[in-house]
Design an enzyme around this catalytic site. Structure first.
Site, PDB file in Angstrom:
ATOM      1  N   GLU A  91       0.847  -1.431   0.006  1.00 51.96           N
ATOM      2  CA  GLU A  91      -0.036  -0.164   0.058  1.00 51.96           C
ATOM      3  C   GLU A  91       0.860   1.307  -0.017  1.00 51.96           C
ATOM      4  OE1 GLU A  91      -3.592   0.200   2.764  1.00 51.96           O
ATOM      5  OE2 GLU A  91      -3.194  -1.834   2.802  1.00 51.96           O
ATOM      6  N   ASP A 108      -2.376  -4.409   3.380  1.00 50.70           N
ATOM      7  CA  ASP A 108      -2.634  -4.522   5.163  1.00 50.70           C
ATOM      8  C   ASP A 108      -3.376  -5.768   5.326  1.00 50.70           C
ATOM      9  OD1 ASP A 108      -0.847  -2.567   5.712  1.00 50.70           O
ATOM     10  OD2 ASP A 108      -2.399  -1.085   6.123  1.00 50.70           O
ATOM     11  N   ASP A 112      -6.218  -6.647   6.754  1.00 48.81           N
ATOM     12  CA  ASP A 112      -7.425  -6.220   7.328  1.00 48.81           C
ATOM     13  C   ASP A 112      -8.555  -6.370   6.243  1.00 48.81           C
ATOM     14  OD1 ASP A 112      -6.926  -3.777   6.367  1.00 48.81           O
ATOM     15  OD2 ASP A 112      -6.478  -2.978   8.263  1.00 48.81           O
ATOM     16  N   GLU A 166      -9.977  -3.650   4.818  1.00 45.83           N
ATOM     17  CA  GLU A 166      -9.438  -2.549   3.984  1.00 45.83           C
ATOM     18  C   GLU A 166      -8.563  -3.095   3.049  1.00 45.83           C
ATOM     19  OE1 GLU A 166     -11.064   0.271   3.033  1.00 45.83           O
ATOM     20  OE2 GLU A 166     -12.448  -0.072   4.890  1.00 45.83           O
ATOM     21  N   TYR A 214       1.366  -5.185  13.331  1.00 48.48           N
ATOM     22  CA  TYR A 214       0.388  -4.418  12.839  1.00 48.48           C
ATOM     23  C   TYR A 214      -0.586  -3.644  13.844  1.00 48.48           C
ATOM     24  CZ  TYR A 214      -3.203  -3.374   9.441  1.00 48.48           C
ATOM     25  OH  TYR A 214      -4.026  -2.458   8.429  1.00 48.48           O
ATOM     26  N   ARG A 262      -3.491  -2.319  13.573  1.00 50.08           N
ATOM     27  CA  ARG A 262      -4.988  -2.404  13.635  1.00 50.08           C
ATOM     28  C   ARG A 262      -5.481  -3.682  14.315  1.00 50.08           C
ATOM     29  NH1 ARG A 262      -4.132   0.777   8.990  1.00 50.08           N
ATOM     30  NH2 ARG A 262      -4.715   3.044   9.244  1.00 50.08           N
ATOM     31  N   HIS A 318      -5.328 -11.316  14.483  1.00 54.44           N
ATOM     32  CA  HIS A 318      -3.846 -10.511  14.808  1.00 54.44           C
ATOM     33  C   HIS A 318      -3.318 -10.904  15.896  1.00 54.44           C
ATOM     34  CE1 HIS A 318      -5.399  -7.225  11.586  1.00 54.44           C
ATOM     35  NE2 HIS A 318      -5.614  -8.696  11.038  1.00 54.44           N
TER      36      HIS A 318
END
Length: 690
Positions: free
Chosen positions: A9, A82, A84, A86, A298, A300, A345
């Site tokens: 990203e 990433d 997740d 998104e 990570y 989030r 996670h």
């Protein structure tokens, strides 16, 4: 030589991966999303089962064309966005744009940007997780339906520029509800009575607890005076001493929410700033002697789970640095309410405990170091033994009356040697040592201390408190807290006053209208239930179309009612005594993007506007004009001269009408953790006063 294209990203992550991988790999960045719903229209075909119409984001065309060229030259493409919802959606859009076969395994994910994690994940590509993509799309479509269907009604019927968001509106409602509680709060008087007692040289202060079997509630001075009079001739005798050992468990590693809360309390970071700095630490920074490396996992996540390898590394470090007695014995840390936890996670931790904050300090910016140290301290302390306190509770009788006093002393610091959690409110220090007394012992009364108190209204939310509340109520998810808080401030619905959120008039109007016509949208339980449905879509337990259908059918009916009813509503502008210097009309108060301002009601014939000036009763030190309160474009309060632009005096701190006693310069009020203090603006002087 075979060539593999890896798409991530961000350029920072691309730079880190390039250093880990050989020349057979090319790493490119998508710069976030490449496709999204169009801004100029709804972009959802409701009749076709809520099908989204994605377009290439403006400005991303050349970047996407370049990625297509690179993909065409490569033998293999891997998508490493990433880990997740998104990130999965970005990979799905990229796969479609690059023409990658739907069922091929080309998705890789890693939770830490370290060489081993990256090389391992590249060996195990998987298929795109379409359930994750469906959950992200459902959220995006829901937010678009709410925003694009309600906002035009508010804009057209109430006031130009208003807008509504699904999660943001609930956050504003929470702040408005608290403000209502504060306004409606009626203070209640109550009294406490303490007794200063003495045993030889030792002193002790105990508080009146009960009379007979009834816990005392003293409501006024007369009642307090009567009890004081009654106690004067009583004998104070120690009737019971209870001693015990209390353990204080370490805190678990950070989740996104707890990291944002602690960074707000301890570092003064906004949620947005915390996430920005955490992203930098995650994606990789140049560390002296190591090159580019990701420093944290990570950021989030709402899990506190930690890998066995990370635990062992931390426990070895603790044993060698602090001693074996400081290593956790495997007892669980305090439990977290796991109702909404997504446990894919790990919690947020350093990628290596051996990379201590002091070792990497010179390679980090000031903010990066502060946040890294907070994360490192929290994680290492989570693997340490509990703190142990010796506690004592003493009961003292005086006739029918019972006084109590308790205290504790730390016997073993455990994890608190390294870390203590911050607090949103000031709390009394729990650690106090009491003198050694015996049951049956008579104490001498030195003084009785009756004191009047009043109950206090609930406090306004700090950023940490708001994040905690959103999490507890199930509003949004870790990735949404920071943007939600940022958006409601930018839209002018809330503002910060002394670091706490207060709704603006605009925010209260929007919440009032939404509560009247769209109760579900602004209902806390309904919003939390919708989050649970999105989680079920992600788990493959619910269908996206069914969830959207069940939401939209009643929502559409409410839209029709609101359109009709809001036709009848007009919100009058507040008229002031100030005359328009061009046409003589009384100017009115309007609310714009940057707050309130004065405007001529004769618009569009007369377009006169001017700021609302609030004087603070202090003269400008440069020209003698009045210092007034101003607001920056970002909504931050500052102080400037009324003679601007001829006089350029500005100050972020509030000036006070008192010259410096040392040099005569302007004094300002400043804030620190210990409270407010006064300081001289002359740097060479440096005078401060409590």
């Amino acid at each position: 030589m075979a060539k593999t294209l890896i798409i991530v990203e961000s350029p920072a992550k691309a730079k880190t991966l390039t250093k880990y991988l050989g020349k057979n790999y090319k790493v490119a960045a998508s710069m976030g999303h490449v496709k999204d719903l169009p801004k100029s229209q709804l972009g959802i075909d409701i009749k076709a089962g809520f099908e989204p119409r994605y377009i290439t984001i403006r400005g991303k065309g050349p970047l996407l064309n370049n990625l297509k060229k690179e993909a065409a030259k490569a033998d293999k493409v891997l998508l490493a966005t990433d880990p997740d919802r998104e990130g999965e959606a970005i990979s799905w859009h990229l796969a479609n744009a690059l023409g990658l076969p739907e069922n091929d395994p080309y998705r890789v994910e890693f939770y830490e940007v370290t060489k081993n994690a990256v090389l391992e994940s590249i060996k195990k590509p998987r298929k795109i997780n379409l359930d994750l993509v469906e959950a992200q799309q459902a959220r995006r479509i829901l937010d678009r339906l709410v925003g694009y269907k309600i906002s035009p009604i508010l804009w057209k019927k109430i006031k130009r520029g208003l807008s509504a968001g699904r999660v943001q509106s609930v956050a504003v409602r929470i702040i408005c509800d608290r403000e209502k509680e504060i306004r409606e709060f009626v203070p209640v008087e109550y009294w406490t009575i303490d007794a200063d007692l003495k045993d030889g040289k030792e002193k002790i202060r105990a508080r009146l607890y009960s009379k007979g079997d009834e816990k005392l509630k003293i409501e006024n001075k007369d009642e307090a005076d009567k009890i004081v009079e009654d106690l004067k001739d009583k004998t104070f005798q120690v009737t019971e001493i209870k001693t015990s050992e209390r353990k204080k468990m370490p805190y678990p590693p950070f989740t996104t929410s707890s990291m944002q809360q602690e960074a707000a309390r301890k570092l003064g970071f906004t949620a947005k700033k915390t996430m920005m700095v955490a992203q930098q630490l995650y994606e990789g920074l140049d560390v002296k002697g190591e090159g580019t490396v990701g420093l944290i996992t990570y950021m989030r996540t709402d899990s506190t789970r930690i890998s066995e390898q990370a635990k062992k590394e931390a426990q070895n470090y603790i044993g060698e640095t602090y001693g074996k007695e400081y290593v956790s014995n495997g007892a669980p840390t305090r439990k977290k309410n796991d109702k909404n936890i997504q446990d894919a996670h790990e919690g947020i931790r350093p990628t290596s405990v051996m990379r201590t904050p002091e070792k990497v300090k010179d390679s980090l910016t000031k903010d990066q170091y502060k946040l890294y140290k907070l994360i490192w301290d929290r994680f290492v302390s989570s693997q340490m033994s509990p703190a142990i306190y010796d506690t004592v509770s003493i009961s003292i009788k005086a006739g029918e009356y019972l006084f109590k006093v308790s205290g504790s002393t730390m016997k073993f610091p455990g994890f608190m040697l390294l870390y203590t959690e911050g607090s949103d409110e000031e709390t009394a220090n729990e650690e106090s040592k009491l003198p050694v007394l015996k049951e049956g012992q008579i104490l001498k009364l030195v003084k009785l201390l009756p004191e009047q108190h009043f109950t206090q209204p609930p406090p306004r939310y700090t950023e940490a408190m708001l994040v905690k509340t959103l999490e507890e109520k199930g509003i949004g998810r870790p990735s949404t807290y920071a943007p939600t808080i940022d958006v409601i401030q930018k839209r002018g619905y809330v503002e910060k006053e002394k670091g706490r959120f207060k709704p603006t008039e605009l925010g209260e109007i929007v919440v009032q209208v939404l509560q009247e016509f769209f109760e579900d949208i602004i209902d806390i339980d309904f919003t939390a239930e919708m989050e649970e449905k999105l989680d079920k879509i992600e788990a493959g337990q619910q269908n996206r179309q069914e969830v959207l259908e069940s939401f939209y059918v009643p929502f559409e009916e409410k839209l029709k009612i609101a359109e009709q009813e809001l036709e009848k509503i007009t919100i009058e502008d507040e008229v002031t005594d100030e005359k328009c210097e061009f046409c003589g009309r009384n100017m009115v108060i309007k609310t714009g993007r940057y707050g309130k301002f004065l405007a001529c009601p004769g618009f569009p014939e007369c377009k006169n506007t001017k700021p609302i000036v609030t004087e603070i009763g202090v003269k400008c030190p440069l020209c003698g004009g009045d210092i007034v309160v101003k607001r920056s474009k970002r909504g931050r309060t500052f102080y400037g001269c009324s003679n601007y632009p001829d006089c350029k005096f500005v100050s972020w701190e509030r000036p006070i009408d008192k010259p410096c006693p040392k040099c005569g310069s302007l004094m300002v009020k400043k804030r620190a953790k210990a409270g407010e203090y006064e300081a001289c603006t002359n740097k060479e002087c440096g005078y401060t006063s409590k």
